[in-house]
Design an enzyme around this catalytic site. Structure first.
Site, PDB file in Angstrom:
ATOM      1  CE1 TYR A  10     -48.505  11.236  -0.384  1.00 55.64           C
ATOM      2  CE2 TYR A  10     -46.142  10.920  -0.163  1.00 55.64           C
ATOM      3  CZ  TYR A  10     -47.280  11.622   0.132  1.00 55.64           C
ATOM      4  OH  TYR A  10     -47.189  12.725   0.943  1.00 55.64           O
TER       5      TYR A  10
ATOM      6  CD1 TRP B 183     -47.461   8.598  -8.793  1.00 56.38           C
ATOM      7  CD2 TRP B 183     -46.261   9.520  -7.151  1.00 56.38           C
ATOM      8  NE1 TRP B 183     -46.786   7.584  -8.132  1.00 56.38           N
ATOM      9  CE2 TRP B 183     -46.043   8.130  -7.130  1.00 56.38           C
ATOM     10  CE3 TRP B 183     -45.607  10.313  -6.208  1.00 56.38           C
ATOM     11  CZ2 TRP B 183     -45.207   7.513  -6.201  1.00 56.38           C
ATOM     12  CZ3 TRP B 183     -44.772   9.705  -5.280  1.00 56.38           C
ATOM     13  CH2 TRP B 183     -44.570   8.323  -5.280  1.00 56.38           C
ATOM     14  CG  HIS B 184     -45.838  13.272  -4.060  1.00 54.19           C
ATOM     15  ND1 HIS B 184     -45.181  13.468  -5.248  1.00 54.19           N
ATOM     16  CD2 HIS B 184     -44.897  12.834  -3.190  1.00 54.19           C
ATOM     17  CE1 HIS B 184     -43.900  13.168  -5.106  1.00 54.19           C
ATOM     18  NE2 HIS B 184     -43.697  12.770  -3.864  1.00 54.19           N
ATOM     19  N   GLY B 185     -50.560  12.917  -4.169  1.00 53.30           N
ATOM     20  CA  GLY B 185     -51.833  12.957  -3.469  1.00 53.30           C
ATOM     21  C   GLY B 185     -52.960  13.368  -4.392  1.00 53.30           C
TER      22      GLY B 185
END
Length: 546
Positions: free
Chosen positions: A546, A343-345
């Site tokens: 994000y 989710w963060h990258g």
């Protein structure tokens, strides 16, 4: 439009506030809310008009599905039937996650396939809408809560503002419909309140100071050190640790500053957002860490992934009794934190980062269960045990954080090698003269000392940066955070029971708690003025990507 911009601070925010409260004074409450929606749409579309089309389409589809799901739930309940018609819920979840997968992860998947099969496929003109992850999760939570019968009121104006309210639109916190909608019904928010405004402005000023004065000034140092790594330059021990500490603190003050500013801006409108950041660097285990870092994201994964997955795993052949429970918890943690990383990258490095945190959690769980089996009371650990636990947790976080800045695994390994001292540790030659007065013993002693070789960076700059890092660590670890400083005015929704209500034991901190007085007004104004005079270059918040 950034929170840390003159355009937002001197034009957008004052105009939006004045018109909102002017409409509220005349009891045009619905019109005031519509004005907030229009302002939020402008705020979002100001980045790129194409983003606004995405937002409007997503709002229309999800609100319609929410109404359909609600009507079906009410019909089934009226007939005393079990709620089992999940078609529209599944359709909504697939729609939202499909959009997220397409915009955020399509290129990642295509590049991965290209690497495996040697193809050269591309997806051109793909625009990633800002805040798509946060918008998606709020929409999914809304549909699930509607299906469970937790949401009865489906007011279109409330729903549009719940998704688009500009203080939390781009990077959260991830709000629940039932947290915001009751506040929008209260006549209180339409009347200008000096306490709400002063509390909000103070929190906003603190957040702006964290971002502009601390985080943004650490950015060039972080870029310089990681730039060397990305050029395949082997850093020395001190350079590596200076870089990762600067990166760690920059991320802390950037996200903490954003969270403060979001809560502060919303409070100026009389609206409270959920608490989203609560001194994670003070925690003593990885489970506790994630309950303090991006708290609303952790809450979302807990309620809509971890717990449902736990219920599903009860039917899996994982063993019996405590063993089955441990395996299920470990599996959940690994999957949940792996998804958190992705989710963060959109990249293998972020997936590895999340997976590494999953391994951390499993190791912590096993150690915790072992201590419990020996009769240890984990809530009554001696100070030295807590210190060791903090050091291990903080170090584990920093080692994993390397993955979020390096571009290849070889660069990650190079950074880890430097941090572990595998590239050599000794004193710089300029300091050897300091041991000359010891004669032969001094010569032998200097040979045993760590060799802090500065291969690439200016030693004086490194020492100055280390001094700044030490000061910031003291602030982070030993001073109250914003919520504690403003605690008696309840700055945010405290969904973790008693989190904001913690009182400091030291009398000095009690006397320094914020209150509406000329002294604290001067402090807040000073923080704001220093930040405004330093806004030479607007730098986006890290979590905007994000």
């Amino acid at each position: 439009m950034l929170y840390n911009s003159y355009e937002f601070i001197f034009l957008f925010l004052p105009i939006t506030l004045v018109i909102f409260y002017k409409l509220g004074e005349k009891r045009h409450h619905k019109i005031a809310l519509v004005w907030l929606i229009i302002a939020s749409f402008f705020f979002y579309g100001r980045w790129n008009p194409a983003y606004l089309m995405f937002l409007l389409g997503s709002l229309t589809v999800n609100y319609s599905l929410g109404r359909i799901i609600n009507n079906k739930v009410e019909t089934l309940l009226a007939k005393n039937l079990v709620i089992n018609d999940r078609f529209y819920l599944i359709l909504g979840i697939v729609f939202n996650l499909g959009l997220l997968a397409y915009f955020k992860y399509a290129n990642f998947f295509i590049e991965s396939i290209n690497g495996l099969v040697g193809s050269n496929w591309t997806l051109k003109n793909l625009i990633l809408p800002l805040g798509i992850s946060f918008i998606t999760f709020e929409q999914v939570a809304y549909l699930v809560d509607t299906y469970k019968g937790k949401i009865k009121d489906h007011d279109l104006i409330h729903y549009c503002l719940f998704i688009s309210f500009f203080p939390q639109l781009i990077s959260g916190p991830i709000v629940r419909y039932k947290e915001l909608s009751p506040q929008l019904k209260s006549p209180k928010i339409f009347r200008f309140d000096y306490e709400d405004f002063s509390v909000g402005l103070t929190i906003f000023s603190i957040g702006l100071f964290k971002k502009v004065i601390i985080a943004d000034n650490l950015t060039p140092h972080v870029s310089l050190i990681y730039g060397a790594i990305n050029q395949d330059i082997h850093l020395s021990f001190v350079e590596a640790w200076t870089g990762i500490l600067a990166h760690t603190l920059r991320l802390y003050f950037d996200f903490s500053g954003y969270s403060d500013m979001a809560i502060g801006v919303a409070r100026m409108f009389g609206i409270k957002l959920p608490l989203n950041f609560d001194s994670p660097y003070k925690t003593t285990n990885i489970s506790q860490f994630w309950s303090h870092w991006h708290m609303t994201l952790t809450r979302f994964f807990r309620d809509y992934l971890y717990l449902p997955l736990s219920r599903c795993l009860k039917t899996w052949p994982l063993g019996k009794g405590q063993i089955a429970q441990q395996r299920a918890t470990a599996f959940n943690a690994f999957i949940g934190l792996g998804i958190t990383g992705l989710w963060h990258g959109a990249g293998w490095n972020f997936l590895a980062w999340g997976g590494l945190h999953g391994i951390y959690f499993i190791v912590y769980q096993q150690w915790r269960d072992f201590l419990k089996s020996k009769g240890n009371n984990l809530k009554d650990s001696p100070w030295w045990s807590q210190l060791i636990s903090w050091f291990l947790t903080f170090s584990a976080w920093m080692f994993a954080l390397v993955l979020t800045r390096t571009e290849t695994m070889s660069q990650t390994l190079s950074m880890w090698h430097s941090m572990l001292g595998l590239n050599g540790i000794s004193l710089p030659s300029s300091l050897e003269k300091d041991f000359n007065f010891l004669g032969n013993f001094g010569f032998k002693f200097s040979g045993l000392m760590p060799n802090f070789i500065y291969n690439n960076l200016n030693p004086s700059e490194i020492f100055q940066l280390l001094q700044l890092i030490m000061i910031l660590l003291i602030v982070v670890l030993f001073t109250p955070n914003t919520q504690q400083w403003m605690g008696q005015y309840k700055p945010a929704i405290d969904y973790y029971a008693g989190r904001i209500k913690k009182q400091w034991k030291a009398n000095i901190w009690k006397r320094l708690q914020w209150k509406p007085s000329s002294i604290f007004a001067f402090i807040s104004f000073s923080l704001l003025a220093i930040s405004l005079f330093s806004l030479n270059q607007e730098q986006p918040f890290i979590y905007f990507q994000y």
